[in-house]
Enzyme design. Structure first.
Site, PDB file in Angstrom:
ATOM      1  N   HIS A 159       5.080   1.499 -15.824  1.00 16.08           N
ATOM      2  CA  HIS A 159       5.533   2.320 -14.683  1.00 16.08           C
ATOM      3  C   HIS A 159       4.369   2.664 -13.762  1.00 16.08           C
ATOM      4  O   HIS A 159       4.399   3.687 -13.077  1.00 16.08           O
ATOM      5  CB  HIS A 159       6.205   3.620 -15.156  1.00 16.08           C
ATOM      6  CG  HIS A 159       7.214   3.437 -16.247  1.00 16.08           C
ATOM      7  ND1 HIS A 159       8.558   3.267 -16.020  1.00 16.08           N
ATOM      8  CD2 HIS A 159       7.053   3.357 -17.592  1.00 16.08           C
ATOM      9  CE1 HIS A 159       9.188   3.106 -17.166  1.00 16.08           C
ATOM     10  NE2 HIS A 159       8.290   3.145 -18.143  1.00 16.08           N
ATOM     11  N   SER A 280     -11.710  -5.870   9.970  1.00 18.02           N
ATOM     12  CA  SER A 280     -10.771  -5.312  10.934  1.00 18.02           C
ATOM     13  C   SER A 280     -11.382  -5.434  12.325  1.00 18.02           C
ATOM     14  O   SER A 280     -12.597  -5.336  12.480  1.00 18.02           O
ATOM     15  CB  SER A 280     -10.517  -3.846  10.600  1.00 18.02           C
ATOM     16  OG  SER A 280     -10.116  -3.140  11.753  1.00 18.02           O
ATOM     17  N   LYS A 286     -14.111  -1.949   7.312  1.00 17.82           N
ATOM     18  CA  LYS A 286     -13.033  -2.508   6.498  1.00 17.82           C
ATOM     19  C   LYS A 286     -13.370  -3.829   5.833  1.00 17.82           C
ATOM     20  O   LYS A 286     -14.058  -4.676   6.392  1.00 17.82           O
ATOM     21  CB  LYS A 286     -11.782  -2.713   7.363  1.00 17.82           C
ATOM     22  CG  LYS A 286     -11.165  -1.414   7.805  1.00 17.82           C
ATOM     23  CD  LYS A 286     -10.300  -0.794   6.735  1.00 17.82           C
ATOM     24  CE  LYS A 286      -8.951  -1.504   6.725  1.00 17.82           C
ATOM     25  NZ  LYS A 286      -8.082  -0.956   5.697  1.00 17.82           N
ATOM     26  N   GLU A 293      -2.925 -10.716  -0.144  1.00 12.89           N
ATOM     27  CA  GLU A 293      -1.704 -10.266   0.539  1.00 12.89           C
ATOM     28  C   GLU A 293      -0.854 -11.454   0.994  1.00 12.89           C
ATOM     29  O   GLU A 293       0.374 -11.432   0.913  1.00 12.89           O
ATOM     30  CB  GLU A 293      -2.059  -9.380   1.735  1.00 12.89           C
ATOM     31  CG  GLU A 293      -2.650  -8.050   1.302  1.00 12.89           C
ATOM     32  CD  GLU A 293      -3.286  -7.309   2.469  1.00 12.89           C
ATOM     33  OE1 GLU A 293      -2.693  -6.333   2.921  1.00 12.89           O
ATOM     34  OE2 GLU A 293      -4.365  -7.714   2.937  1.00 12.89           O
TER      35      GLU A 293
END
Ligand code: ARG
Length: 462
Positions: A159, A280, A286, A293
């Site tokens: 979980h 970024s 970043k 992804e």
């Protein structure tokens, strides 16, 4: 009406409407079957010569002509023509351009229906083999990562809540197992695929004395399809392969998600090399895990392809229907997508490293040793339900006292919770002791994990 030419002449008084040509063509995407198409045609021509339908000289001319066409396509100089519709007719028409009547004999005892099924199976078989190699590469990357991180303990989650400690290698090997099932699914699918369609002709077979066994041997099919009607409508192999690919993509997406989380500031478990991260355009600090992804994102395309194929074949009557031409783009896209994802996944796994110190800093949080302490009580004769309640109460006591570890409780507090929690209790406390306590086959016990690492190293040739 703008008209194109008709490759098969005869029946038609007029040429084809250009708009129909553009609408029905598949050459723009099925040209990537050219090697398989030529391989199938060569085997077919050789068989026709063996049974006396072609002379040896005709066969020789056809084989030579086809190999010249292949070379021309490979060099990028072949003039694919839209009005020749698909890869089969482009190649055959080019052969006729070269050889005249001899070229016109190649399509004897054959139809594009069994031809396209054969080409597509040959292509899919090769593609499955390439995927299998990529899967093995990724398995090797995970096993090597397991070795690099031997002894590193991480929290295991259910979980997404801290549950019990596990060795990092145990986590990596979980992915190796999943990929292993993918490989066995793939091998299974390849077995069912490996049956020769050619010789079924349009739908009913042929009155000519062909030798399908000989073609099967030449094209390395294990058997010959037993029902000609089945052949020209069967795309099970395409659907099954794309399902296998969808499962692989699901496995990759789950892994990618986990590693994306691990690489966040909040987890801080994983560092990814600069070479696989992106920045970024506005935030200078970043470093984003875009590759992971996109691996997670691309599962959508593969499921899309699977859905397209499932809907495409739904309710088609026997035998060939032109709808089936729509099978190729989703099939190709699913293979291309998963192959690229697997390749990049291995790059990520090879380059990633766990931040052992960061992980260790917070490893004693979350009562990861509670379950093994409960099992210690069970070993001392306490019924499981009772032991569960005892340890649960101790965790509650820690919460109330504002301490984060069972080990911070006093001997008196343990003894009061249950007399069985006497001396010896402390040897079960803490994450390192919890890991050492595991014993069962398939568990995260260090000796077990070593055994599994060795087993995989051997089977993957490491
Ligand atoms: N381009 C076609 C396809 O991919 C080849 C088979 C065409 N057969 C036919 N009867 N029109 O399905």
């Amino acid at each position: 009406m703008a008209e194109g030419s008709k490759a098969w002449g005869g029946r038609f008084a007029s040429g084809t409407d250009r708009r129909v040509e553009r609408f029905t063509e598949s050459i723009s995407f099925d040209q990537r079957l050219f090697r398989q198409d030529i391989r199938g045609s060569v085997a077919h021509a050789q068989m026709l010569a063996q049974v006396g339908i072609l002379t040896n000289d005709e066969c020789r001319q056809i084989v030579l002509g086809l190999s010249e066409i292949r070379a021309q396509i490979e060099s990028g100089e072949f003039p694919f023509q839209l009005e020749r519709e698909d890869v089969h007719m482009n190649i055959e028409a080019a052969l006729v351009d070269r050889l005249g009547d001899v070229g016109r004999k190649l399509h004897t005892a054959r139809s594009r229906n069994d031809q396209v099924a054969t080409d597509l199976k040959l292509w899919t078989r090769d593609a499955l083999d390439r995927i299998d190699e990529r899967l093995a590469d990724l398995q090797r990357a995970f096993v090597k990562a397991g070795e690099r991180h031997r002894g590193v303990i991480i929290p295991g989650y259910t979980h997404l809540q801290r549950a019990q400690p596990v060795l990092a290698a145990h986590d990596f090997l979980a992915h190796v197992e999943k990929l292993g099932r993918d490989r066995s699914r793939l091998a299974d699918c390849r077995k069912r695929l490996n049956v020769l369609p050619l010789g079924a002709a349009a739908l009913a077979g042929t009155s000519l004395p062909i030798d399908r066994e000989a073609v099967a041997r030449e094209l390395e099919f294990e058997a010959v399809a037993a029902n000609s009607l089945d052949v020209s409508s069967d795309r099970d192999f395409a659907l099954e392969s794309v399902f296998v690919l969808a499962m692989i993509a699901e496995h990759l997406a789950g892994w990618a998600e986990q590693w994306i989380l691990w690489s966040t500031q909040e987890f801080g478990f994983l560092s990814l090399p600069d070479a696989i991260c992106t920045g970024s355009s506005i935030m200078p600090q970043k470093k984003n895990p875009d590759v992971l992804e996109l691996i997670r994102g691309r599962v959508a395309r593969v499921i899309g392809s699977l859905t397209t194929l499932l809907v495409l074949v739904k309710g088609l009557p026997l035998a060939y229907n032109r709808d089936l031409q729509e099978d190729k783009e989703p099939l190709f896209d699913a293979f291309d997508t998963v192959e690229a994802c697997l390749e990049l996944a291995a790059v990520v796994v090879d380059g990633a490293s766990l931040r052992g110190d960061r992980i260790a800093d917070r490893l004693e949080e979350g009562f990861l040793d509670a379950t093994t302490l409960m099992e210690h009580l069970i070993e001392r004769g306490v019924p499981q339900r009772t032991a569960h309640a005892v340890i649960g109460r101790l965790v509650g006591l820690c919460d109330r006292k504002g301490i984060s570890r069972l080990a911070d409780l006093t001997d008196a507090e343990f003894a009061e919770a249950d007399p069985a929690l006497g001396p010896g209790t402390r040897e079960r406390l803490g994450v390192a002791n919890a890991v050492k306590a595991f014993r069962s086959y398939g568990s995260t016990a260090p000796a077990e994990v070593d055994r599994q690492l060795d087993r995989w190293k051997e089977s993957l040739g490491l």
